[in-house]
Every structure is written in C-alpha cells, then in structure tokens.
Design a protein around this motif. Structure first.
Motif, PDB file in Angstrom:
ATOM      1  N   UNK A 114      20.322 -18.422  32.333  1.00  0.00           N
ATOM      2  CA  UNK A 114      19.173 -17.853  31.638  1.00  0.00           C
ATOM      3  C   UNK A 114      18.302 -18.895  30.979  1.00  0.00           C
ATOM      4  N   UNK A 115      18.743 -20.150  30.940  1.00  0.00           N
ATOM      5  CA  UNK A 115      17.953 -21.222  30.346  1.00  0.00           C
ATOM      6  C   UNK A 115      17.350 -22.084  31.447  1.00  0.00           C
ATOM      7  N   UNK A 116      16.223 -22.649  31.167  1.00  0.00           N
ATOM      8  CA  UNK A 116      15.617 -23.578  32.120  1.00  0.00           C
ATOM      9  C   UNK A 116      16.428 -24.865  32.170  1.00  0.00           C
ATOM     10  N   UNK A 117      16.571 -25.425  33.341  1.00  0.00           N
ATOM     11  CA  UNK A 117      17.297 -26.681  33.500  1.00  0.00           C
ATOM     12  C   UNK A 117      16.357 -27.863  33.337  1.00  0.00           C
ATOM     13  N   UNK A 118      16.793 -28.869  32.598  1.00  0.00           N
ATOM     14  CA  UNK A 118      15.972 -30.062  32.384  1.00  0.00           C
ATOM     15  C   UNK A 118      16.142 -31.013  33.562  1.00  0.00           C
ATOM     16  N   UNK A 119      15.118 -31.063  34.412  1.00  0.00           N
ATOM     17  CA  UNK A 119      15.176 -31.956  35.568  1.00  0.00           C
ATOM     18  C   UNK A 119      14.292 -33.184  35.369  1.00  0.00           C
ATOM     19  N   UNK A 120      13.708 -33.303  34.180  1.00  0.00           N
ATOM     20  CA  UNK A 120      12.743 -34.374  33.942  1.00  0.00           C
ATOM     21  C   UNK A 120      13.261 -35.756  34.267  1.00  0.00           C
ATOM     22  N   UNK A 121      14.514 -36.013  33.960  1.00  0.00           N
ATOM     23  CA  UNK A 121      15.064 -37.354  34.166  1.00  0.00           C
ATOM     24  C   UNK A 121      15.147 -37.717  35.642  1.00  0.00           C
ATOM     25  N   UNK A 122      15.050 -36.717  36.525  1.00  0.00           N
ATOM     26  CA  UNK A 122      15.200 -36.978  37.956  1.00  0.00           C
ATOM     27  C   UNK A 122      13.890 -36.900  38.730  1.00  0.00           C
ATOM     28  N   UNK A 123      12.815 -36.513  38.056  1.00  0.00           N
ATOM     29  CA  UNK A 123      11.557 -36.329  38.760  1.00  0.00           C
ATOM     30  C   UNK A 123      10.968 -37.642  39.264  1.00  0.00           C
ATOM     31  N   UNK A 124      11.355 -38.732  38.665  1.00  0.00           N
ATOM     32  CA  UNK A 124      10.837 -40.026  39.124  1.00  0.00           C
ATOM     33  C   UNK A 124      11.648 -40.592  40.283  1.00  0.00           C
ATOM     34  N   UNK A 125      12.708 -39.897  40.689  1.00  0.00           N
ATOM     35  CA  UNK A 125      13.519 -40.332  41.832  1.00  0.00           C
ATOM     36  C   UNK A 125      13.118 -39.534  43.068  1.00  0.00           C
ATOM     37  N   UNK A 126      13.694 -39.867  44.221  1.00  0.00           N
ATOM     38  CA  UNK A 126      13.377 -39.098  45.427  1.00  0.00           C
ATOM     39  C   UNK A 126      14.170 -37.795  45.498  1.00  0.00           C
ATOM     40  N   UNK A 127      15.108 -37.582  44.580  1.00  0.00           N
ATOM     41  CA  UNK A 127      15.849 -36.329  44.519  1.00  0.00           C
ATOM     42  C   UNK A 127      17.032 -36.249  45.469  1.00  0.00           C
ATOM     43  N   UNK A 128      17.260 -37.295  46.264  1.00  0.00           N
ATOM     44  CA  UNK A 128      18.351 -37.281  47.240  1.00  0.00           C
ATOM     45  C   UNK A 128      19.555 -38.048  46.702  1.00  0.00           C
ATOM     46  N   UNK A 129      20.653 -37.342  46.494  1.00  0.00           N
ATOM     47  CA  UNK A 129      21.901 -37.952  46.041  1.00  0.00           C
ATOM     48  C   UNK A 129      23.007 -37.449  46.978  1.00  0.00           C
ATOM     49  N   UNK A 130      23.193 -38.125  48.120  1.00  0.00           N
ATOM     50  CA  UNK A 130      24.099 -37.603  49.154  1.00  0.00           C
ATOM     51  C   UNK A 130      25.526 -37.344  48.675  1.00  0.00           C
ATOM     52  N   UNK A 131      26.021 -38.145  47.757  1.00  0.00           N
ATOM     53  CA  UNK A 131      27.377 -37.935  47.245  1.00  0.00           C
ATOM     54  C   UNK A 131      27.398 -36.977  46.062  1.00  0.00           C
ATOM     55  N   UNK A 132      26.208 -36.657  45.537  1.00  0.00           N
ATOM     56  CA  UNK A 132      26.116 -35.788  44.372  1.00  0.00           C
ATOM     57  C   UNK A 132      25.564 -36.524  43.172  1.00  0.00           C
ATOM     58  N   UNK A 133      24.966 -35.770  42.251  1.00  0.00           N
ATOM     59  CA  UNK A 133      24.477 -36.391  41.013  1.00  0.00           C
ATOM     60  C   UNK A 133      25.639 -37.044  40.266  1.00  0.00           C
ATOM     61  N   UNK A 134      25.450 -38.252  39.784  1.00  0.00           N
ATOM     62  CA  UNK A 134      26.535 -38.899  39.034  1.00  0.00           C
ATOM     63  C   UNK A 134      27.067 -38.046  37.891  1.00  0.00           C
ATOM     64  N   UNK A 135      26.165 -37.343  37.183  1.00  0.00           N
ATOM     65  CA  UNK A 135      26.605 -36.526  36.046  1.00  0.00           C
ATOM     66  C   UNK A 135      27.513 -35.391  36.504  1.00  0.00           C
ATOM     67  N   UNK A 136      27.253 -34.834  37.682  1.00  0.00           N
ATOM     68  CA  UNK A 136      28.098 -33.744  38.176  1.00  0.00           C
ATOM     69  C   UNK A 136      29.411 -34.280  38.727  1.00  0.00           C
TER      70      UNK A 136
END
Length: 456
Positions: free
Chosen positions: A130-152
């Motif tokens: 129900x809350x918006x997700x903060x994606x701001x920190x990733x908008x300057x990247x290409x968005x592709x993390x084949x192994x997964x986001x490091x935080x996840x």
C-alpha cells in the motif's frame, strides 16, 4: 513424439461445452483452438478415443466424429496402430506444454476455482504494497541487475542466516518467481535424455520444467510423507542426473519428511554425488512446531544442492520474486544462463520483496493463524459434504491431498460444467497416475466452499 494423456487434454480444453450446438461441434472447435494456439503441438499424438471419451464424459462416438472432422479439415493424420496425431503443418510454434500449469490461467468470475493453492496477500504484504516504493536510488542506473539487487540478495541471505543457515549474498540469485527459478535450475543441470528423479506425486511446475529440457522423469513413491531412501539408492543404478524434491512442506501432499529420513537421504545424495534441486517455497507455511520447516540445506554438500525459495506463499504471488540458493560457483553459471532469456527481475518488485522479507517473522505468524483456522473450517465442510473422502493430516502448506475414492478426472470434468474448477491428481503425477486424488485449497471462505461442494 509427444503423447497427450486424456487427463492432460481435459485440463487444456477447460470448459469446452457451450450448450448451443452438438458436443461433437463443441469438441472440434475447442481442439482447433488448442492446435492453432500451439498448446497442442505439431506431431502430438492425441489420446485414444475411448480414453478421451471417458475423461470428457461423452460417448466414444462423439470423440470419433470429432477426430474424423479434424482429419477432414487437415488438422489430424490417423494411421492404424499409431492413433491420431497433429499434422506438422498446423502450428509453427512447436511448443510442448503438458497442461500441468494450465490451471493458473484466470478463471471466469462465475467459476469457483478450487484448483490452485495460491494464497491471497497476507496482511503484512497489503501494508507494504500500500506504500509507494522508493526507486530513486536506482533511477540513475540502467535497472538491470541479473543476479538481483544487492539489497535483496543480502536480505534473503540474512533471513537464511537468522534461520540457522549461514548464507552470503553471493550465494543468492534472484529470479522472477519460483517457477522461473525451477526452470533455470533444471535447465542448468539436466538435458535431453537425462534421467530426473522426483517424488510421486510432485509439484506440477517441476514436471513442466523437466519436460521443457527434454529430460526423462521418474517418480519415486512417498512413504510416510517422505521419499523412501531405499528406492533412491536403487534408482542410482539408473544413473540419474538430478533429484528434485521437497522435504520441508511437500506440494501437493502438505506433509514433511521426518528428520531421520532427511538425514539418511542427505547421506545417500552426498555419497552418490547426485545433483539435487530442493523446492522450499512452502517451508514457511508450517502449522505447528518451528516457524520454518527443516530442509536439506546444511546436510547436503553445497556444490550438489540448489535450493529454491519464493515470496509468493508467505506474502503474495503478485510480487514476482523467487530465488536460488547455491554455491557461488553455481550462481555465476546460473546468472549467465539467466541473461540469455531474461536480463533481470523488476527493480520495483525486488525493493518490495526486500521490505517484505524484513517482516518475515510477522508474516509467518499471520500465515500460521490464517491456515490453521482455514484448515479446520475446510475439513469440517469436506466431512459434511463428502464423508467418504480421505486425507492425511498435513504439516503445512495451503492444500489438502484428498483421496475421493472415485475417478477424479471425471469428477473434474463434471465440475467444469457446473462452474467449479478442480485440480485432479494426474497433473501432479509423473505418469498421469494418482487418478482418485484431488488437491483442494484450504483458504476459501467456508460459505463459498460449502456452496461449491454442495454443487459438486
């Protein structure tokens, strides 16, 4: 050549009768749609007429007339002794679906869907989503993390570590759901002609994944809720490439392997060096005892074991995040395989998953409370409606594996015609067996379930 079992074709056909024309015309129309869509592939051999007539609850003459009509229209080629097969010119897709996952298509609003154990969103998932997700920190990247986001990856590793299985982020590959993880693992380890061992019955998505590799599959019966280790030992003589299993909470039976059996199985796997894929997606859905069921992790050599997990069961299937836990070397190879077909999972879904996984303890309590209450209500309704049906008490999960004592495929066909969708046993079987069984979800509201059972 692909050979379709009558129960598989029945699932693919769905609610094929219209009531506006003859049964033969309805069956021809439905089969043409499946063939044109590539869901029944070129070269596939259709079931024998008598078997299909039994599964569809129609006369053999209806099936014979439908096959004749399809042959006249150029869809089938029939030869004595070989049956009827789809002509190679009819569809170019050359897909080979078995129909085992076909129940995951959306059911119409007026159909009661008792064919899937997928759960609605848990309260903690509803709160986070129900809350918006903060994606701001990733908008300057290409968005592709084949192994997964490091935080996840770190959040998943931390959860394993808190559960007593020390894990590094580098041992985690994030996938777009557990089915994606199962396909990746199976594709990486097995190929055409290889032998894959699994439980009988087993998760139908795993059977779909095995089939996509061209590997052979052999089911080993469950004894007392888990694999018979002696049967596994004997099967080693046939030089299997992979074992797929679920020792935590098994889908579809809902039972857990005894600790002693799990330890004995791990010793056999280690001694044989047998590559193993363990599905632990339901391990969080325990009804008593530890909050998470025990698995093979920590018992089997890490170089031999790939463990599959998911957010779907604990939180919600709409967050399409799964993962594989394996050795770092194995993860590197899986990442390269994954990039060939799917560059990366959604960043927003991964951020939501990282937030959700941080609330695992709360979600486990919520799911246990929900499933405990729902199971009691479901068992009451089943005992009232069908006192002759039988099932073993379950250790966890979202469904019951019910022995109806009758042809469950025919029951599912009758149910389709009155607006109730059921999952019959053959879709969970390596050899289209388990024909008297249904897998019934336990989470539906009692009133709705009562109405559906009364309709049956």
């Amino acid at each position: 050549m692909t050979a379709l079992d009558a129960s598989e074709l029945s699932r693919l056909l769905g609610p094929w009768t219209t009531g506006t024309t003859t049964l033969t015309d309805d069956l021809v129309t439905a089969l043409v749609e499946l063939i044109d869509a590539g869901l029944v592939p070129a070269g596939a051999r259709l079931p024998p007429q008598r078997g299909l007539a039994t599964a569809l609850l129609v006369s053999r003459g209806t099936v014979t007339a439908a096959y004749d009509a399809l042959e006249a229209r150029g869809y089938l080629a029939t030869s004595r002794g070989s049956g009827s097969r789809v002509r190679s010119s009819r569809n170019p897709l050359q897909s080979h679906p078995s129909g085992r996952l076909f129940s995951f298509t959306s059911a119409p609003a007026d159909v009661v869907d008792l064919s899937t154990g997928s759960l609605p969103a848990s309260p903690v998932a509803a709160e986070v989503l129900g809350r918006l997700t903060d994606v701001g920190a990733y908008l300057s990247t290409d968005g592709y993390f084949p192994a997964g986001l490091p935080v996840l990856r770190q959040a998943i590793a931390d959860r394993y570590t808190r559960d007593g299985l020390p894990t590094r982020a580098q041992q985690i590959l994030v996938t777009s759901g557990a089915q994606h993880a199962t396909w990746l693992a199976m594709t990486a380890l097995a190929g055409s002609g290889d032998l894959v061992l699994t439980e009988e019955p087993t998760y139908r998505g795993a059977l779909e994944a095995v089939r996509s590799t061209g590997a052979r599959v052999e089911g080993l019966p469950l004894i007392g809720g888990g694999l018979d280790v002696d049967l596994v030992r004997h099967a080693l003589a046939r030089r299997p490439q992979v074992l797929f299993c679920q020792t935590a909470i098994h889908n579809p039976t809902g039972r857990s392997t005894a600790d002693g059996t799990r330890i004995e199985l791990a010793e056999v796997l280690n001694d044989a060096g047998l590559l193993t894929i363990e599905d632990t997606c339901s391990a969080d859905l325990t009804l008593a005892g530890p909050a998470v069921a025990r698995t093979l992790t920590g018992l089997v050599d890490p170089e031999l074991l790939l463990t599959i997990g998911s957010t779907s069961k604990l939180f919600w299937g709409g967050v399409r995040i799964g993962w594989i836990r394996a050795s770092e070397t194995r993860i590197h190879g899986l990442v390269e395989l994954r990039k060939a077909v799917d560059l990366a999972s959604s960043v927003t879904d991964q951020l939501l998953a990282a937030d959700l996984i941080g609330r695992t303890d709360v979600a486990r309590r919520q799911r246990r409370e929900m499933l405990t209450d729902a199971l009691a209500a479901t068992e009451r309704e089943l005992c009232e409606a069908f006192p002759d049906w039988r099932w073993h008490p379950i250790d966890g999960g979202s469904g019951l594996w019910v022995d109806t004592g009758q042809d469950a495929v025919a029951l599912a066909e009758r149910a389709k015609r009155v607006g109730v969708k059921l999952a019959a046993g053959p879709s969970f079987s390596t050899y289209a067996g388990q024909r008297t069984f249904l897998r019934l979800p336990v989470w539906h509201e009692p009133a709705m379930l009562r109405d559906a059972l009364s309709t049956l």
